[in-house]
Motif scaffolding. Structure first.
Motif, PDB file in Angstrom:
ATOM      1  N   GLU A   1      52.072 -79.106  14.381  1.00  0.00           N
ATOM      2  CA  GLU A   1      51.684 -78.575  13.226  1.00  0.00           C
ATOM      3  C   GLU A   1      51.886 -79.422  12.548  1.00  0.00           C
ATOM      4  N   ALA A   2      52.749 -80.557  12.423  1.00  0.00           N
ATOM      5  CA  ALA A   2      52.220 -81.294  11.057  1.00  0.00           C
ATOM      6  C   ALA A   2      51.043 -81.831  11.338  1.00  0.00           C
ATOM      7  N   LEU A   3      50.746 -82.411  13.008  1.00  0.00           N
ATOM      8  CA  LEU A   3      49.456 -83.035  12.557  1.00  0.00           C
ATOM      9  C   LEU A   3      48.071 -82.323  12.441  1.00  0.00           C
ATOM     10  N   TYR A   4      48.390 -81.255  12.727  1.00  0.00           N
ATOM     11  CA  TYR A   4      47.083 -80.547  11.563  1.00  0.00           C
ATOM     12  C   TYR A   4      46.757 -80.531  10.035  1.00  0.00           C
ATOM     13  N   SER A   5      48.705 -80.533   9.534  1.00  0.00           N
ATOM     14  CA  SER A   5      49.217 -80.413   7.746  1.00  0.00           C
ATOM     15  C   SER A   5      48.271 -82.262   7.710  1.00  0.00           C
ATOM     16  N   VAL A   6      48.277 -83.528   8.654  1.00  0.00           N
ATOM     17  CA  VAL A   6      48.032 -83.909   7.623  1.00  0.00           C
ATOM     18  C   VAL A   6      46.902 -84.661   8.418  1.00  0.00           C
ATOM     19  N   ALA A   7      46.100 -83.830   9.219  1.00  0.00           N
ATOM     20  CA  ALA A   7      44.449 -83.667   9.761  1.00  0.00           C
ATOM     21  C   ALA A   7      43.634 -82.867   8.206  1.00  0.00           C
ATOM     22  N   TYR A   8      44.104 -82.100   8.293  1.00  0.00           N
ATOM     23  CA  TYR A   8      43.623 -81.208   6.418  1.00  0.00           C
ATOM     24  C   TYR A   8      44.034 -82.006   5.588  1.00  0.00           C
ATOM     25  N   GLU A   9      45.308 -82.950   5.218  1.00  0.00           N
ATOM     26  CA  GLU A   9      44.963 -83.465   3.809  1.00  0.00           C
ATOM     27  C   GLU A   9      44.434 -84.580   3.628  1.00  0.00           C
ATOM     28  N   GLY A  10      43.850 -84.747   4.756  1.00  0.00           N
ATOM     29  CA  GLY A  10      43.276 -86.347   5.112  1.00  0.00           C
ATOM     30  C   GLY A  10      41.779 -86.094   4.335  1.00  0.00           C
ATOM     31  N   GLU A  11      40.943 -84.195   5.259  1.00  0.00           N
ATOM     32  CA  GLU A  11      40.235 -84.203   5.325  1.00  0.00           C
ATOM     33  C   GLU A  11      39.592 -83.989   3.359  1.00  0.00           C
ATOM     34  N   ALA A  12      40.384 -83.339   2.586  1.00  0.00           N
ATOM     35  CA  ALA A  12      40.219 -83.405   1.416  1.00  0.00           C
ATOM     36  C   ALA A  12      40.436 -84.795   0.154  1.00  0.00           C
ATOM     37  N   LEU A  13      41.609 -85.940   0.851  1.00  0.00           N
ATOM     38  CA  LEU A  13      41.162 -87.185   0.558  1.00  0.00           C
ATOM     39  C   LEU A  13      40.078 -87.397   0.359  1.00  0.00           C
ATOM     40  N   ARG A  14      39.452 -87.282   1.685  1.00  0.00           N
ATOM     41  CA  ARG A  14      38.787 -87.973   1.657  1.00  0.00           C
ATOM     42  C   ARG A  14      37.265 -87.158   0.893  1.00  0.00           C
ATOM     43  N   MET A  15      37.289 -86.046   0.876  1.00  0.00           N
ATOM     44  CA  MET A  15      36.064 -85.616  -0.021  1.00  0.00           C
ATOM     45  C   MET A  15      35.891 -86.521  -1.634  1.00  0.00           C
ATOM     46  N   LYS A  16      37.356 -85.557  -1.897  1.00  0.00           N
ATOM     47  CA  LYS A  16      37.297 -86.609  -3.557  1.00  0.00           C
ATOM     48  C   LYS A  16      37.008 -88.065  -3.445  1.00  0.00           C
ATOM     49  N   MET A  17      37.246 -88.767  -2.359  1.00  0.00           N
ATOM     50  CA  MET A  17      36.807 -90.381  -2.566  1.00  0.00           C
ATOM     51  C   MET A  17      35.353 -89.986  -2.803  1.00  0.00           C
ATOM     52  N   GLU A  18      34.829 -89.838  -1.870  1.00  0.00           N
ATOM     53  CA  GLU A  18      33.828 -89.754  -1.729  1.00  0.00           C
ATOM     54  C   GLU A  18      32.596 -89.102  -2.607  1.00  0.00           C
ATOM     55  N   GLU A  19      33.594 -88.016  -3.685  1.00  0.00           N
ATOM     56  CA  GLU A  19      32.533 -87.771  -5.004  1.00  0.00           C
ATOM     57  C   GLU A  19      32.755 -88.931  -6.107  1.00  0.00           C
ATOM     58  N   ALA A  20      34.418 -89.485  -5.669  1.00  0.00           N
ATOM     59  CA  ALA A  20      34.808 -90.511  -6.792  1.00  0.00           C
ATOM     60  C   ALA A  20      34.042 -91.514  -6.648  1.00  0.00           C
ATOM     61  N   TYR A  21      32.961 -92.081  -5.072  1.00  0.00           N
ATOM     62  CA  TYR A  21      32.287 -93.062  -4.847  1.00  0.00           C
ATOM     63  C   TYR A  21      30.448 -92.416  -5.634  1.00  0.00           C
ATOM     64  N   GLN A  22      30.557 -91.291  -5.770  1.00  0.00           N
ATOM     65  CA  GLN A  22      28.844 -90.950  -5.902  1.00  0.00           C
ATOM     66  C   GLN A  22      28.685 -90.996  -6.784  1.00  0.00           C
ATOM     67  N   ARG A  23      29.943 -90.359  -7.954  1.00  0.00           N
ATOM     68  CA  ARG A  23      29.873 -90.559  -9.861  1.00  0.00           C
ATOM     69  C   ARG A  23      30.027 -91.978 -10.184  1.00  0.00           C
ATOM     70  N   TYR A  24      30.927 -93.404  -9.049  1.00  0.00           N
ATOM     71  CA  TYR A  24      30.597 -95.118  -9.632  1.00  0.00           C
ATOM     72  C   TYR A  24      29.591 -94.976  -9.587  1.00  0.00           C
ATOM     73  N   ALA A  25      29.052 -94.804  -8.064  1.00  0.00           N
ATOM     74  CA  ALA A  25      27.498 -95.572  -7.743  1.00  0.00           C
ATOM     75  C   ALA A  25      26.655 -94.887  -8.842  1.00  0.00           C
ATOM     76  N   ALA A  26      26.679 -94.113  -8.991  1.00  0.00           N
ATOM     77  CA  ALA A  26      25.957 -93.175 -10.135  1.00  0.00           C
ATOM     78  C   ALA A  26      25.528 -94.234 -11.329  1.00  0.00           C
ATOM     79  N   GLN A  27      27.171 -94.355 -11.629  1.00  0.00           N
ATOM     80  CA  GLN A  27      26.729 -95.350 -13.343  1.00  0.00           C
ATOM     81  C   GLN A  27      25.973 -97.141 -13.634  1.00  0.00           C
ATOM     82  N   GLN A  28      25.604 -97.525 -11.843  1.00  0.00           N
ATOM     83  CA  GLN A  28      25.392 -98.879 -11.615  1.00  0.00           C
ATOM     84  C   GLN A  28      24.382 -99.196 -12.355  1.00  0.00           C
ATOM     85  N   SER A  29      23.232 -98.521 -12.380  1.00  0.00           N
ATOM     86  CA  SER A  29      21.817 -98.692 -13.103  1.00  0.00           C
ATOM     87  C   SER A  29      22.079 -98.257 -14.991  1.00  0.00           C
TER      88      SER A  29
END
Length: 572
Positions: free
Chosen positions: A149-177
């Protein structure tokens, strides 16, 4: 009268002299600016130098980004946090400088917006990377404990964290030009920022790999699966998302609903194991989100949904005043979207200098709070971020507040007092002059030879009251004590002694004398000693701050007897 007017005039001169440092009028050689005027001859020269004064600050902000991302990549979160806080503080100073210089160049304004977006992206990368590292440590513990049960919770929380980091990267890279375009306008290097974009992508790539490995390693429960479906998968403010699924062969069970790895609520399965719930889109940020359900060791699949930013209308009014606790400005305003008030929303009041003030809206979308602003002409705006609400970054129209210095309030008070004093003295002078003129008009002239000489008859001597007998003294004393008025009781004893001493010393107005003066009128050494003790205790009891007690009255009665005995006793 003349001395008072002279003093008031001197005070006004001193106050006016203290204001010479910020003149209203100026010359071309000594130009000063205020909120209400500008020197046209200086506008062109100032415009040439305004942008140049902020270029070094822009360069420092661009250079700061590389160090922050590098420390996050190396998992040195303590150093990354210190660098991020310094970067945010430098950004606030830069924004204040832009406001104070009244820069209207489009490139400077664009740089401010780019920098604001970068702060949000870097903050997200720092927070989510730090949390991802924490759950990686927890994953090792849960595997050792064989806790699925705890492993599922960790895995799904990690999925949410990964998605937020990917969105942050897209915004950050879009400012480069855009950042490169602005930087080239002022001859700034973006090498550090370009490197930070590469490092940012590397952090996200490492997170993706670790998360994929984590998902592959968790055990699957396919015997009694838990299903999940949502409708719609794209929503905006005011919508409701239907959450439905089935927990097979499990009627009357409580199913947990988690959004972005945080438990949002629960639903109860019916006789067929089905469950439903509605999620209102009110307090959730824009962008992509994850949802899953769980019951014990059974977990549903993770479903992604998107919150589209809705248009928002944010107003702000600022009123300067004294609102207690040192706070000098009242902020009020409203937040609405699609003609509907937004309740329980976090609004930030952001001044050009100082810390932001946060306040929640009520059920009508209205907010109100007080705050402390530094003296001077301050520019303030209200801001709603899309991180916690289904709106894009929304800011109110800026409001200018003129916050006076503390000494200005005192000077204003003194000036008002001086004006009132001068008016009062002038009014008194006018009234007195009018009365004198009226008196002269009503007066009848009399010849000098007709003025009678008035002789005042001599006043007869004031009669001396009859002396108090010992029986009368005892009666009055007992009457006051019986009524609980101990102060008057000891007053009776004192007056009896004063009467006796006053007659002996031929003092007619002995009642107007103080106890110490009565003591000085005594002649006998023995009676003076006892009387001094009586007078001391009488003054302590009669003039003290506490009420005279019954014990004090009885003590003074005994000393009264000693004094009369020393004076020969007999009739008072």
């Amino acid at each position: 009268m003349q001395w008072v007017l002279a003093g008031v005039s001197l005070a006004i001169i001193l106050i006016c002299g203290s204001m010479i440092t910020s003149p209203i009028l100026y010359s071309a050689e000594n130009a000063s600016s205020t909120a209400h005027h500008a020197d046209p001859s200086l506008i062109s020269r100032t415009a040439e130098n305004r942008a140049g004064s902020v270029v070094p600050a822009m360069d420092n902000l661009i250079e700061s980004t590389g160090t922050i991302v590098l420390n996050i990549k190396n998992k040195d979160f303590k150093a990354a946090q210190a660098d991020l806080e310094a970067y945010m503080a430098a950004s606030r100073s830069f924004n204040s400088l832009v406001v104070n210089l009244d820069l209207s160049e489009s490139e400077i304004g664009e740089f401010v917006e780019i920098n604001r977006e970068n702060i949000e992206s870097l903050s997200t990368l720092f927070e989510e990377s730090k949390r991802f590292e924490e759950i990686s440590s927890l994953e090792v513990v849960y595997r050792d404990e064989e806790n699925p049960e705890a492993l599922y919770s960790v895995a799904y929380e990690g999925e949410a964290l990964r998605m937020k980091m990917e969105e942050a990267y897209q915004r950050y890279a879009a400012q480069q030009s855009s950042l490169q375009s602005v930087s080239s306008r002022y001859g700034l290097s973006t090498a550090s920022y370009n490197q930070s974009v590469t490092e940012f992508a590397a952090v996200v790539g490492e997170t993706d790999a670790a998360q994929e490995s984590r998902l592959d390693a968790i055990p699957k429960n396919d015997v009694f699966p838990l299903t999940l479906g949502i409708e719609p998968t794209t929503a905006t403010f005011g919508d409701r998302i239907l959450i439905a699924g089935t927990l097979y062969r499990s009627p009357g069970q409580e199913v947990g609903i988690s959004i972005d790895s945080r438990l949002w609520g629960t639903a109860i399965t019916d006789i067929n194991g089905r469950y439903t719930a509605y999620y209102p889109v009110t307090a959730i940020g824009t962008g992509k989100h994850l949802i899953y359900t769980s019951r014990g060791s059974r977990y549903s699949d993770v479903i992604e949904f998107t919150i589209v930013p809705a248009p928002a209308a944010l107003t702000l009014e600022a009123t300067q005043g004294d609102y207690g606790a040192g706070e000098n400005v009242l902020f009020t305003g409203t937040l609405s979207s699609l003609d509907r008030p937004v309740s329980n929303a976090l609004v930030s009041i952001v001044p050009d200098e100082g810390a932001a003030i946060q306040v929640l809206t009520d059920e009508k979308g209205v907010y109100s709070c007080t705050g402390l602003l530094d003296p001077g002409i301050r520019e303030v705006k209200a801001v709603v971020s899309g991180e916690s609400l289904p709106f894009a970054y929304t800011a109110s129209s800026p409001v200018t507040v003129d916050v006076p210095h503390a000494w200005m309030g005192f000077a204003s008070l003194v000036m008002k007092g001086a004006v009132i004093l001068v008016l009062g003295l002038g009014l008194e002078f006018m009234v007195r002059s009018i009365r004198e003129q009226r008196s002269k008009r009503r007066a009848t002239p009399i010849s000098r030879h007709e003025i009678p000489v008035l002789r005042q008859p001599a006043l007869p001597p004031a009669p001396i009251a009859e002396p108090l007998s010992p029986a009368e003294v005892a009666r009055q004393y007992a009457l006051h004590v019986g009524n609980g008025d101990y102060r008057e009781a000891i007053r009776t004893l004192y007056l009896a002694l004063a009467d006796r001493i006053g007659r002996k010393a031929e003092i007619r107005n002995y009642i107007a004398w103080t106890p110490r003066e009565i003591l000085g009128a005594t002649s006998g050494a023995s009676e003076a000693k006892n009387l001094a003790e009586f007078i001391g205790k009488y003054e302590h009891s009669h003039y003290g701050t506490t009420e005279t007690s019954h014990g004090q009255a009885e003590a003074l009665l005994r000393w009264y007897g000693s004094v009369t005995e020393a004076m020969g006793g007999g009739q008072d």
